[in-house]
Design a protein around this motif. Structure first.
Motif, PDB file in Angstrom:
ATOM      1  N   TRP A 166      -9.353   0.412   0.629  1.00 44.62           N
ATOM      2  CA  TRP A 166      -9.916   0.050  -0.673  1.00 44.62           C
ATOM      3  C   TRP A 166      -9.656  -1.422  -0.980  1.00 44.62           C
ATOM      4  O   TRP A 166     -10.474  -2.087  -1.610  1.00 44.62           O
ATOM      5  N   TRP A 186      -6.493  -6.819  -6.657  1.00 45.36           N
ATOM      6  CA  TRP A 186      -5.386  -5.878  -6.852  1.00 45.36           C
ATOM      7  C   TRP A 186      -4.161  -6.615  -7.350  1.00 45.36           C
ATOM      8  O   TRP A 186      -3.796  -7.661  -6.819  1.00 45.36           O
ATOM      9  N   ALA A 200       0.812  -1.220   0.000  1.00 41.42           N
ATOM     10  CA  ALA A 200       0.000   0.000   0.000  1.00 41.42           C
ATOM     11  C   ALA A 200       0.849   1.275   0.000  1.00 41.42           C
ATOM     12  O   ALA A 200       0.525   2.230  -0.704  1.00 41.42           O
ATOM     13  N   ALA A 203       0.621   3.966  -2.942  1.00 41.37           N
ATOM     14  CA  ALA A 203       0.142   5.323  -2.655  1.00 41.37           C
ATOM     15  C   ALA A 203       1.139   6.358  -3.179  1.00 41.37           C
ATOM     16  O   ALA A 203       0.734   7.388  -3.737  1.00 41.37           O
ATOM     17  N   LEU A 233      -5.503   3.188   0.682  1.00 41.65           N
ATOM     18  CA  LEU A 233      -5.412   2.046  -0.216  1.00 41.65           C
ATOM     19  C   LEU A 233      -5.699   0.737   0.500  1.00 41.65           C
ATOM     20  O   LEU A 233      -6.397  -0.130  -0.038  1.00 41.65           O
ATOM     21  N   TRP A 241      -6.442  -2.319 -10.215  1.00 38.53           N
ATOM     22  CA  TRP A 241      -7.403  -3.001  -9.370  1.00 38.53           C
ATOM     23  C   TRP A 241      -8.790  -2.911  -9.961  1.00 38.53           C
ATOM     24  O   TRP A 241      -9.084  -2.041 -10.761  1.00 38.53           O
TER      25      TRP A 241
END
Length: 162
Positions: free
Chosen positions: A46, A54, A15, A19, A43, A69
């Motif tokens: 999500w 993902w 993540a 990001a 993230l 994703w």
């Protein structure tokens, strides 16, 4: 000769670099509807959406090249996967998106999605070309979509039947 690209499922530990990559894309502007920076925690949240899939693409040294994703579309229903794709700034056109989509397409079929929806900014020529080259077909438009910063853009709707 291009360097090999490895695609794998993304996890919570990915993540932070995802990001960072996404924030570079957002800061550059013009290719995503996102206008505000995201955090690794955003993230990770999500990634916890049920049926979200993902994938990340890495080079042979393990450096993040891009990610993609899908998750169930909030308006079109659970049989439709909404897709988002991001490549590191300056690294497009190297096969990253192709490698990611091969993995995403297979995972969507295995998950039971019927089709994949893409909503691309009409001014994002590279994104439009990318999805067209994967076999996505135009099926509509969203006019005057309001971005988080108040600007409006049009979006092209594309679908890929699984």
């Amino acid at each position: 000769m291009s360097a090999p690209i490895t695609v794998r499922r993304a996890g919570a530990l990915d993540a932070r670099p995802m990001a960072e990559l996404l924030n570079e894309v957002i800061a550059r502007g013009g290719t995503t509807a996102m206008t505000a920076p995201v955090s690794a925690e955003d993230l990770r949240g999500w990634m916890r959406v049920p049926r979200a899939i993902w994938h990340i693409a890495e080079d042979d040294a393990g450096a993040l090249l891009g990610f993609q994703w899908v998750e169930p579309h909030t308006r079109l229903g659970d049989s439709v996967a909404q897709i988002a794709s991001f490549a590191r700034v300056g690294r497009t056109g190297l096969g990253i998106g192709s490698a990611l989509f091969e993995a995403t397409r297979a995972a969507c079929r295995a998950e039971g999605y019927a089709w994949i929806n893409a909503e691309i900014r009409a001014d994002n020529e590279g994104g439009l070309i990318y999805y067209q080259s994967r076999g996505f077909e135009d099926y509509g438009h969203i006019r005057d979509y309001r971005l988080g910063d108040g600007r409006t853009v049009d979006k092209v709707l594309k679908r890929y039947d699984l």
